[in-house]
Design a protein around this motif. Sequence first.
Motif, PDB file in Angstrom:
ATOM      1  N   LEU A 173       0.823  -1.215   0.000  1.00 52.78           N
ATOM      2  CA  LEU A 173       0.000   0.000   0.000  1.00 52.78           C
ATOM      3  C   LEU A 173       0.856   1.263   0.000  1.00 52.78           C
ATOM      4  CD1 LEU A 173      -2.784  -1.131   2.493  1.00 52.78           C
ATOM      5  CD2 LEU A 173      -3.081  -0.628   0.069  1.00 52.78           C
ATOM      6  N   LEU A 174       1.941   1.256   0.760  1.00 51.02           N
ATOM      7  CA  LEU A 174       2.815   2.437   0.774  1.00 51.02           C
ATOM      8  C   LEU A 174       3.450   2.662  -0.598  1.00 51.02           C
ATOM      9  CD1 LEU A 174       4.563   2.063   4.259  1.00 51.02           C
ATOM     10  CD2 LEU A 174       2.805   3.716   3.593  1.00 51.02           C
ATOM     11  N   ASP A 175       3.769   1.581  -1.285  1.00 50.68           N
ATOM     12  CA  ASP A 175       4.302   1.708  -2.646  1.00 50.68           C
ATOM     13  C   ASP A 175       3.257   2.317  -3.571  1.00 50.68           C
ATOM     14  OD1 ASP A 175       6.312   1.049  -4.805  1.00 50.68           O
ATOM     15  OD2 ASP A 175       4.619  -0.170  -5.486  1.00 50.68           O
ATOM     16  N   LYS A 176       2.004   1.870  -3.462  1.00 51.46           N
ATOM     17  CA  LYS A 176       0.930   2.435  -4.294  1.00 51.46           C
ATOM     18  C   LYS A 176       0.694   3.904  -3.954  1.00 51.46           C
ATOM     19  CE  LYS A 176       0.151  -1.618  -6.078  1.00 51.46           C
ATOM     20  NZ  LYS A 176       0.661  -1.932  -7.434  1.00 51.46           N
ATOM     21  N   LEU A 177       0.800   4.246  -2.664  1.00 48.29           N
ATOM     22  CA  LEU A 177       0.647   5.657  -2.268  1.00 48.29           C
ATOM     23  C   LEU A 177       1.699   6.518  -2.956  1.00 48.29           C
ATOM     24  CD1 LEU A 177      -0.073   5.515   1.579  1.00 48.29           C
ATOM     25  CD2 LEU A 177      -1.671   6.058  -0.255  1.00 48.29           C
ATOM     26  N   GLY A 178       2.939   6.037  -2.985  1.00 52.44           N
ATOM     27  CA  GLY A 178       4.006   6.787  -3.646  1.00 52.44           C
ATOM     28  C   GLY A 178       3.712   6.995  -5.125  1.00 52.44           C
ATOM     29  N   GLN A 179       3.191   5.977  -5.790  1.00 54.86           N
ATOM     30  CA  GLN A 179       2.869   6.116  -7.211  1.00 54.86           C
ATOM     31  C   GLN A 179       1.729   7.110  -7.426  1.00 54.86           C
ATOM     32  OE1 GLN A 179       2.683   2.364  -9.480  1.00 54.86           O
ATOM     33  NE2 GLN A 179       3.514   1.330  -7.677  1.00 54.86           N
ATOM     34  N   LEU A 180       0.745   7.102  -6.531  1.00 52.39           N
ATOM     35  CA  LEU A 180      -0.363   8.057  -6.649  1.00 52.39           C
ATOM     36  C   LEU A 180       0.129   9.493  -6.442  1.00 52.39           C
ATOM     37  CD1 LEU A 180      -3.271   6.188  -4.810  1.00 52.39           C
ATOM     38  CD2 LEU A 180      -3.237   6.899  -7.209  1.00 52.39           C
ATOM     39  N   ARG A 181       1.048   9.677  -5.506  1.00 49.36           N
ATOM     40  CA  ARG A 181       1.601  11.017  -5.282  1.00 49.36           C
ATOM     41  C   ARG A 181       2.331  11.507  -6.540  1.00 49.36           C
ATOM     42  NH1 ARG A 181       1.180  12.330   0.087  1.00 49.36           N
ATOM     43  NH2 ARG A 181       1.155  10.596   1.588  1.00 49.36           N
ATOM     44  N   GLU A 182       3.057  10.606  -7.196  1.00 55.74           N
ATOM     45  CA  GLU A 182       3.757  10.990  -8.423  1.00 55.74           C
ATOM     46  C   GLU A 182       2.774  11.407  -9.513  1.00 55.74           C
ATOM     47  OE1 GLU A 182       6.258   7.789  -9.587  1.00 55.74           O
ATOM     48  OE2 GLU A 182       7.541   7.889  -7.792  1.00 55.74           O
ATOM     49  N   ASP A 251      -2.347  11.316   2.644  1.00 56.66           N
ATOM     50  CA  ASP A 251      -1.657  11.552   3.922  1.00 56.66           C
ATOM     51  C   ASP A 251      -2.339  10.792   5.059  1.00 56.66           C
ATOM     52  OD1 ASP A 251       0.148  13.198   2.663  1.00 56.66           O
ATOM     53  OD2 ASP A 251      -0.881  15.061   3.205  1.00 56.66           O
ATOM     54  N   GLU A 252      -3.680  10.792   5.051  1.00 56.76           N
ATOM     55  CA  GLU A 252      -4.409  10.106   6.114  1.00 56.76           C
ATOM     56  C   GLU A 252      -4.219   8.590   6.025  1.00 56.76           C
ATOM     57  OE1 GLU A 252      -7.024   9.580   9.425  1.00 56.76           O
ATOM     58  OE2 GLU A 252      -5.661  11.135   8.695  1.00 56.76           O
ATOM     59  N   ILE A 253      -4.215   8.062   4.819  1.00 62.33           N
ATOM     60  CA  ILE A 253      -3.986   6.616   4.649  1.00 62.33           C
ATOM     61  C   ILE A 253      -2.594   6.243   5.168  1.00 62.33           C
ATOM     62  CG2 ILE A 253      -3.642   4.796   2.935  1.00 62.33           C
ATOM     63  CD1 ILE A 253      -5.852   6.100   1.275  1.00 62.33           C
ATOM     64  N   GLU A 254      -1.612   7.044   4.819  1.00 68.25           N
ATOM     65  CA  GLU A 254      -0.254   6.766   5.281  1.00 68.25           C
ATOM     66  C   GLU A 254      -0.172   6.830   6.804  1.00 68.25           C
ATOM     67  OE1 GLU A 254       4.367   8.230   4.469  1.00 68.25           O
ATOM     68  OE2 GLU A 254       2.689   9.219   3.460  1.00 68.25           O
TER      69      GLU A 254
END
Length: 312
Positions: A173-182, A251-254
């Motif tokens: 999930l943290l990896d997917k969060l990083g891709q969404l931020r990009e 941010d909240e998910i992280e």
Amino acid sequence: MSVYSMTGYASAVASVADHVGENTEDAGAPAVARKSAEGGVGAELRSVNSRFLDLSFKVPDEFRALEPAFRDLLTAAFKRGKMELRLQPQRVADNVWPQPQTEQLHTLARLESTVQNWLPNAAGLSVNEVLNWCRGTAPAVKLDEVALDAVRRCVEAMKEARAVEGARMVAVLLDKLGQLRELAAQAGPLIPQAVQRQQERFLQKYQEALQAVGGSVTPEAAQERALGEAAAYALRIDVDEELQRLKAHLDEIERLLKKGGEAGKRLDFLIQELHREANTLGSKAAALELTQISVGMKVLIEQMREQVQNIE
């Protein structure tokens, strides 16, 4: 605090040897007897995702009275998941001979002597008869506490298994969060570029209209009209608010993933909100690049949803 998966499997065995002398009819059984006891109870736990904690028991009839205690152990350890508990007694095989104890042999010798005093022609006991008698007079072990011990061990093993799986899911999930931020960072600069291109098209369109009508409209009025339409267009395609909300949800998910605990339901809600923002971004897309970003976001969000649905 860990994030726990709702899917997992665990098994454990509790030995009768650990409980002989504690829960037997002969509480004074010697240490040798306790060490030589065999058998026990095996427990298995299987768990899949569920909105609530759904428990089922597949246990022999001799353990039915313990189901409330089993339920208490499971509800104290888990909050969500469809869980099935199986118990299986592991009896000593009939062909396994016991280790005769000194007290048993003394008792048997006294009985044999008494019988032979009254019946001088009575035959002496054979080794086979002695062993059968020792096996039949072994302390009767109650398996209730053994079964509870097996379930306790199984619960701890399941918690560990769900924690390990939960850690893997957090990493994904943290990896997917990083891709969404990009993707969100790529979307931001595209809006001013799209507005600039549309403004230039509006100006060109009105200049062509001026030439067609022969100057009945002043250039200043045409330019003012073109800029007004460009401003209205900019408002329609502005996705800054959606991007800001999307970043806030990320941010909240992280934060929830790093905090751990019972985050599944909250994460599921936030995933729905992410999908809503991605849909809005796609509906306002004024450029092919924005459409591609919106599609990429939806793919990542759907992949996150599959993971989040397994989090406790």
